[in-house]
Enzyme design. Sequence first.
Site, mmCIF file in Angstrom:
data_model
loop_
_atom_site.group_PDB
_atom_site.id
_atom_site.type_symbol
_atom_site.label_atom_id
_atom_site.label_comp_id
_atom_site.label_asym_id
_atom_site.label_seq_id
_atom_site.Cartn_x
_atom_site.Cartn_y
_atom_site.Cartn_z
ATOM 1 N N HIS A 133 37.844 42.603 32.572
ATOM 2 C CA HIS A 133 38.271 42.219 31.178
ATOM 3 C C HIS A 133 37.463 41.293 30.582
ATOM 4 O O HIS A 133 36.874 40.465 31.184
ATOM 5 C CB HIS A 133 39.856 41.783 31.476
ATOM 6 C CG HIS A 133 40.485 41.523 30.115
ATOM 7 N ND1 HIS A 133 40.362 40.330 29.233
ATOM 8 C CD2 HIS A 133 41.654 42.333 29.578
ATOM 9 C CE1 HIS A 133 41.687 40.612 28.336
ATOM 10 N NE2 HIS A 133 42.149 41.413 28.543
ATOM 11 N N ASP A 211 40.921 37.775 39.454
ATOM 12 C CA ASP A 211 41.807 37.802 38.500
ATOM 13 C C ASP A 211 42.976 39.016 38.651
ATOM 14 O O ASP A 211 42.650 40.147 38.592
ATOM 15 C CB ASP A 211 40.872 38.596 37.141
ATOM 16 C CG ASP A 211 41.579 39.052 35.831
ATOM 17 O OD1 ASP A 211 43.046 38.472 35.990
ATOM 18 O OD2 ASP A 211 41.072 39.407 34.720
ATOM 19 N N GLN A 214 46.453 41.940 36.350
ATOM 20 C CA GLN A 214 47.060 43.035 36.560
ATOM 21 C C GLN A 214 47.867 43.276 37.757
ATOM 22 O O GLN A 214 48.901 43.957 37.855
ATOM 23 C CB GLN A 214 46.159 44.413 36.271
ATOM 24 C CG GLN A 214 45.592 44.634 34.877
ATOM 25 C CD GLN A 214 46.663 44.983 34.029
ATOM 26 O OE1 GLN A 214 47.735 45.367 34.350
ATOM 27 N NE2 GLN A 214 46.422 44.489 32.527
ATOM 28 N N LYS A 237 52.822 39.376 31.570
ATOM 29 C CA LYS A 237 52.756 40.538 32.324
ATOM 30 C C LYS A 237 53.827 40.688 33.411
ATOM 31 O O LYS A 237 53.705 41.925 34.210
ATOM 32 C CB LYS A 237 51.269 40.731 32.534
ATOM 33 C CG LYS A 237 50.165 40.970 31.512
ATOM 34 C CD LYS A 237 48.928 41.556 32.028
ATOM 35 C CE LYS A 237 47.751 41.190 31.234
ATOM 36 N NZ LYS A 237 47.401 41.883 29.974
ATOM 37 N N CYS A 375 39.801 45.490 25.907
ATOM 38 C CA CYS A 375 39.136 44.311 26.008
ATOM 39 C C CYS A 375 38.310 44.265 27.433
ATOM 40 O O CYS A 375 38.080 43.478 28.123
ATOM 41 C CB CYS A 375 40.047 43.227 26.500
ATOM 42 S SG CYS A 375 41.123 42.479 24.865
HETATM 43 C C1 LIG Z 1 42.454 42.167 33.903
HETATM 44 C C2 LIG Z 1 42.965 41.382 33.145
HETATM 45 N N1 LIG Z 1 42.315 40.288 33.159
HETATM 46 C C3 LIG Z 1 42.839 39.219 31.861
HETATM 47 C C4 LIG Z 1 43.706 39.373 31.103
HETATM 48 C C5 LIG Z 1 43.912 38.372 30.111
HETATM 49 O O1 LIG Z 1 45.313 38.100 30.375
HETATM 50 P P1 LIG Z 1 45.757 37.175 29.184
HETATM 51 O O2 LIG Z 1 45.632 37.781 27.586
HETATM 52 O O3 LIG Z 1 47.534 36.964 29.211
HETATM 53 O O4 LIG Z 1 45.131 35.739 29.104
HETATM 54 C C6 LIG Z 1 44.108 40.716 30.815
HETATM 55 C C7 LIG Z 1 45.255 41.207 29.840
HETATM 56 O O5 LIG Z 1 45.000 41.440 28.899
HETATM 57 C C8 LIG Z 1 43.977 41.674 31.950
HETATM 58 O O6 LIG Z 1 44.374 42.969 32.016
#
Ligand SMILES: Cc1ncc(COP(=O)(O)O)c(C=O)c1O
Lengths: 417, 417, 142, 142
Positions: A133, A211, A214, A237, A375
């Site tokens: 991401h 990370d 998910q 999430k 993203c």
């Molecule tokens: C794999 C992953 N990493 C990071 C994020 C970023 O999360 P957040 O927008 O809550 O910081 C997301 C969600 O959009 C994600 O799916």
Amino acid sequence: MMDQMVTGKTDAGNSLRHVRADFPILSQKVHGKDLVFLDSAASAQKPRQVIDSMADTMRTQYANIHRGLYWMSERTTEAYEAVRDQVAAFLGAGAREEIVFTRNSTEAINLVAHSYGSLLRPGQVVLVSEMEHHANLVPWQMLRERMGIELRVTPVTDDGALDMDALGRNLSDGRVALVAITHMSNVLGTITDARAISDMAHAAGAKVLFDGSQLAVHRRVNVRELDADFYVVTGHKLYGPTGIGVLWARREILEEMPPFLGGGDMIASVSFERSTWAHVPHKFEAGTPAIIETIGLGAALSYIESIGFDRIGAHEDALTAHALKVLGQVSGLKVVGTAPQRGGVISFTMADVHPHDIATLLDRNGIAVRAGHHCAEPLMRRLGLSATARASFGIYTTPEEIDMLAATLEQIRGFFV
Amino acid sequence: MMDQMVTGKTDAGNSLRHVRADFPILSQKVHGKDLVFLDSAASAQKPRQVIDSMADTMRTQYANIHRGLYWMSERTTEAYEAVRDQVAAFLGAGAREEIVFTRNSTEAINLVAHSYGSLLRPGQVVLVSEMEHHANLVPWQMLRERMGIELRVTPVTDDGALDMDALGRNLSDGRVALVAITHMSNVLGTITDARAISDMAHAAGAKVLFDGSQLAVHRRVNVRELDADFYVVTGHKLYGPTGIGVLWARREILEEMPPFLGGGDMIASVSFERSTWAHVPHKFEAGTPAIIETIGLGAALSYIESIGFDRIGAHEDALTAHALKVLGQVSGLKVVGTAPQRGGVISFTMADVHPHDIATLLDRNGIAVRAGHHCAEPLMRRLGLSATARASFGIYTTPEEIDMLAATLEQIRGFFV
Amino acid sequence: MAQDDLYRTVVLERAKTPRHAGKLDIASLHAQGVNPLCGDRVNLHAQVDTHGRIGQVRHETRGCAICAASADLMAERVMGQDTAQVKRIHAALATAVETGEAPDGLGELSVFAPLHRHRSRIRCAMLPWSALIDMLNDDKDR
Amino acid sequence: MAQDDLYRTVVLERAKTPRHAGKLDIASLHAQGVNPLCGDRVNLHAQVDTHGRIGQVRHETRGCAICAASADLMAERVMGQDTAQVKRIHAALATAVETGEAPDGLGELSVFAPLHRHRSRIRCAMLPWSALIDMLNDDKDR
Ligand SMILES: Cc1ncc(COP(=O)(O)O)c(C=O)c1O
Ligand SMILES: Cc1ncc(COP(=O)(O)O)c(C=O)c1O
């Protein structure tokens, strides 16, 4: 569709049906249709337990924390700090001091990139994967600009798994300081073998950040069993509020890291000449934190624990298997990402129909899915796609909803050919 | 005490009595006594309008924003972005693009220190005052470490006003790049002459940042009339949720500033080699923002506007005058900070009684005040104090509460002599 | 007003007119305890014999009544005790302020038990004790 | 399933079998419109005479049905128009998608009015138009 519906009604995917009553939003209508919410990977809906805990906090028990010498402040401080214990237990952390509250995963990764990143030297390498991401990519690019580190990329295989051989080769020159890799892809649903990645990283002298944005909502995480060094999750999430996320890191690493943001609560003493920092984790929590949201996150974790990851895992595995089956029968539909280890996030394309049109037409039928690059532009480029549609599941998702998705997709497709 | 009570009941300080019904927490008991909440400067309580707007969002209208192509996401995006318009109007900003959402004031100032700060050159000066909150001091100290800038301090006068002559002298060598000064002291209650400071700063070629954390809840702010360059506020002191704050800056400055945090939503395009940034303000909002809290902040601003700053100002001025009078009559009590321009934040000491004992003993009587250094250690050193007790007022504060405070302080003092 | 059982006469008296304030002409050990959060500060001066037994203790306290009274009552209580005994009393006091129940043998120090309802003030009472124990530990290390 | 009035036959047909797709042998102006958020991309090729009047327009569109249909209907509609006229049509279309009410004279372009209930898709329909107007403005500047 009929026998899929029947299948749905009898399989394990149904076992959590009772939790739907906890989510008030699920009884909303969209364009006159019952809401079918299949975008939990972007952000999960909130159970009344979370909503009530936040509202009750504001109604009966709220004051700024940590420095108040009165009952309201003391109680709010205890409620806030109790969530730190809860998160530590949720992630299997060694100590509550290893839990740093942030706004979201993105801020957690940026905190590491700024603070731990400032300890790196030019020429050292941060190793990411092709399926990150942007949150686990852009902060390292920005660190590259600031510090002259190298950013290295491990590819994914054609089915969407992490290429472990390539990972090994990428680690082999011993210059990698940090491996930063997703624990579950938000596009492909792929679950990476975190323990194996840790072992390889550590053998090469690198630290490892996962990370878990998910993954943490689908499977029990134990950072010690994974032998991780950093792990990040994001509250919204996890059926929790927005505005709250978590960085976990080993205590000795946190202690070595300089602070990131400066302000109240992160100091031991301040003078114009020189300030000294509070102990971890407070060193990393400057200013008034997201108090109400942290308490809400605590309620979300309690809610998840009350269901239990055994049941959550069984439910979601059954749903995912069912979804892969029924979506596979939709004409022209192609699932993107077929790694053997995967969770309930399914990207797909449909010949002749652009993902955006899919999303809009599903929405007209009350079905919420995401469409776009999610993203993850570099991954899209690797896949040769500009966008996919994506359906993703939560504890409240039912097999009937998936059947509705498949049936509606079939009709949409009929429209376009 | 009796005629003070009568005074209280008839003066303007009473005019907002009806708003108390909007704050559910005010009917709570503490140690068996009615809560008398006199710590609004640390964080204000939340009206039901804010609580309901957050709960309703989660109950009926929630999804992640900006990228969803379905109705729930579109509506949540609109609600979120509408608050940007609202904040722009609240602060008198020139354009909605000038509003950046942050976690709190602290993060807003850190954003400026990191991003704008990275454009400064060694030897340039950031000028603060002796009465800054750590939030407007530590980020500049950290910038000094990173960038080799100089941190310069303008003293306060004995009554707790900003020493404007010294400010002029501090600006005279033309090396000051940024003046960063509070608009209202959280210890002394002093309101600074922001417009005069802007004029002096601009004449010396410096930009100016105001820390409006305390002021913005008491007086109408108009950043254009103040001719400010940066202005920060924090939601939880504005009767809004925790986890949400605001940076306002002139558009051309924001456009010139590099991004601070990297991740989703702040990019235009991403590849491993190179990423490009979204337009302002999105360039500064990486990751999933505090969506629910932003909507809650919108409800808080609507609530404030529905009362109006004319009435808020009149109410708080009357309360402050009343408090200064009745507290001045308590034996041994000394008000700390007597600048002519001041708001409803009153620090005091009481001979023979340590501020911490004051706070605990007041709390036993249901009265919540703060005691300590109030995240302003350098100011405490200047005043030759290690701590003060502090009572601070909000729209729900009544003159009777202030009378109770004074009467209880008199009794506490009797205890110790 | 609600008279607070925390601020009993003994606490107020010891805070106002401490019996063990000041320095010692011949002190073998010194220590300082600081609570950076509130600025409370305790300087301890003690005579400790070669067997680790405490003789006299004096304190200079700048802080709230709880901290000052705690320092004064501590100075009185630890006279003649060795490190192990001091640690036992400290543990009993910690239990008292956590639970509100004073363990047997806590004696006059049980005046601090009501702190369990004022959790933010617990560290005020414990500050002199942590400083003392740090001092004794340092002594042993040498 | 709910048939969507947005995806009327004309939209689907133009998206599937555009009438003005491709390049022009002799085009005086070219422009590209990109929506970085979704990757939609429109390449425009146009003949514009010395008075700024548009002759033929061809488009190469990679995008969703809304964007593709909008490009194709636009190419048809702007033939023979000058910059001022194009801007008027563009403004009318913008009003239609914002309000859901098609102003008089919008003609076939009123098929996009239902976008007001799909606000995130408005930019799909507007992308070809922004690219065209940028192109005409650039031309004038030269
Ligand atoms: C794999 C992953 N990493 C990071 C994020 C970023 O999360 P957040 O927008 O809550 O910081 C997301 C969600 O959009 C994600 O799916
Ligand atoms: C003057 C001043 N500046 C900054 C802050 C920091 O606000 P926050 O903790 O919400 O970031 C505060 C509040 O504590 C304050 O009073």
